[in-house]
Design an enzyme around this catalytic site. Structure first.
Site, PDB file in Angstrom:
ATOM      1  N   ALA A   9     108.327  46.478  59.617  1.00 36.78           N
ATOM      2  CA  ALA A   9     108.208  47.533  58.584  1.00 36.78           C
ATOM      3  C   ALA A   9     109.724  47.452  58.450  1.00 36.78           C
ATOM      4  O   ALA A   9     111.031  47.731  59.353  1.00 36.78           O
ATOM      5  CB  ALA A   9     107.655  49.006  58.806  1.00 36.78           C
ATOM      6  N   ASP A  10     110.286  48.468  56.929  1.00 33.18           N
ATOM      7  CA  ASP A  10     111.198  48.085  56.987  1.00 33.18           C
ATOM      8  C   ASP A  10     111.568  49.064  56.214  1.00 33.18           C
ATOM      9  O   ASP A  10     110.853  49.089  54.834  1.00 33.18           O
ATOM     10  CB  ASP A  10     112.905  46.842  56.383  1.00 33.18           C
ATOM     11  CG  ASP A  10     113.624  47.228  56.420  1.00 33.18           C
ATOM     12  OD1 ASP A  10     114.351  47.999  57.379  1.00 33.18           O
ATOM     13  OD2 ASP A  10     114.007  47.545  55.282  1.00 33.18           O
ATOM     14  N   THR A  11     112.258  50.155  55.769  1.00 28.71           N
ATOM     15  CA  THR A  11     112.670  51.229  55.233  1.00 28.71           C
ATOM     16  C   THR A  11     114.295  51.808  54.449  1.00 28.71           C
ATOM     17  O   THR A  11     114.533  51.614  54.653  1.00 28.71           O
ATOM     18  CB  THR A  11     112.457  52.866  56.011  1.00 28.71           C
ATOM     19  OG1 THR A  11     110.652  52.584  56.088  1.00 28.71           O
ATOM     20  CG2 THR A  11     112.184  54.211  54.530  1.00 28.71           C
ATOM     21  N   GLY A  64     108.456  49.126  53.148  1.00 33.59           N
ATOM     22  CA  GLY A  64     107.996  47.655  53.176  1.00 33.59           C
ATOM     23  C   GLY A  64     106.888  47.265  54.769  1.00 33.59           C
ATOM     24  O   GLY A  64     107.796  47.330  55.691  1.00 33.59           O
TER      25      GLY A  64
END
Length: 184
Positions: free
Chosen positions: A65-67, A102
């Protein structure tokens, strides 16, 4: 076995609270945004790069994930230093912004890439409140320079969307894709 491709203590906490058993592998990925890259495209791309950087043993599943935080179409990642954290908080205070995470899940020969968007409403903050918050050190490893689950909670007046997305992992979206891929 689920492999979490992240060093985020918040993602680890969210998965543990949701009852997942997993191991952690930290991918080595450049997280720089491309010129004129849209925020959702950015977090999806980075999540996919993280997931594909992990060797996938047969039968295992990788979650990455990436925030990011977005205000006025500006992507706010983790602050570089205290001055950058103050700059970000000045941009956020007294208004709304988006938190976009994401996710990418790899299982067998399948891959799912998606993103969650949550609107966060921030109360106005004085310069002294911003400085005091930054001095706690809490903003330094968080996109947008704040953690909704910590001291910054006193300034969040509301959200529209997934709370866990703002923490860094929209766990219900993850579960939906794990089911769809047959990995749940």
């Amino acid at each position: 076995m689920l492999i979490l491709a992240s060093q985020s203590p918040r993602r680890k906490e969210i998965l543990e609270r949701a009852g997942f058993t997993f191991t952690i592998q930290i991918p080595d990925v450049d997280e720089s945004a491309l010129p004129d890259e849209a925020p959702q495209s950015y977090v999806r791309r980075i999540a996919a790069r993280k997931a594909t950087a992990i060797k996938l043993p047969p039968g295992d599943c990788v979650l990455a994930a990436d925030t990011t935080v977005v205000v006025d179409n500006e992507i706010l990642g983790k602050p570089a230093d205290n001055a950058d954290a103050c700059r970000m908080l000045h941009l956020l205070q007294g208004r709304s912004h988006e938190v976009i995470t994401g996710i990418c899940i790899r299982f067998k020969n399948q891959i799912a890439v998606d993103a969650a968007v949550t609107q966060v409403h921030f109360d106005a903050m004085t310069d002294a409140e911003i400085a005091a918050y930054v001095a706690t050190g809490e903003p330094m490893d968080k996109a947008g320079a704040y953690g909704i689950q910590g001291l910054a909670s006193r300034y969040v007046t509301g959200i529209e969307g997934c709370y866990y997305n703002v923490m860094g992992l929209p766990v219900s979206l993850v579960v939906r894709h794990l089911r769809r891929l047959g990995a749940a």
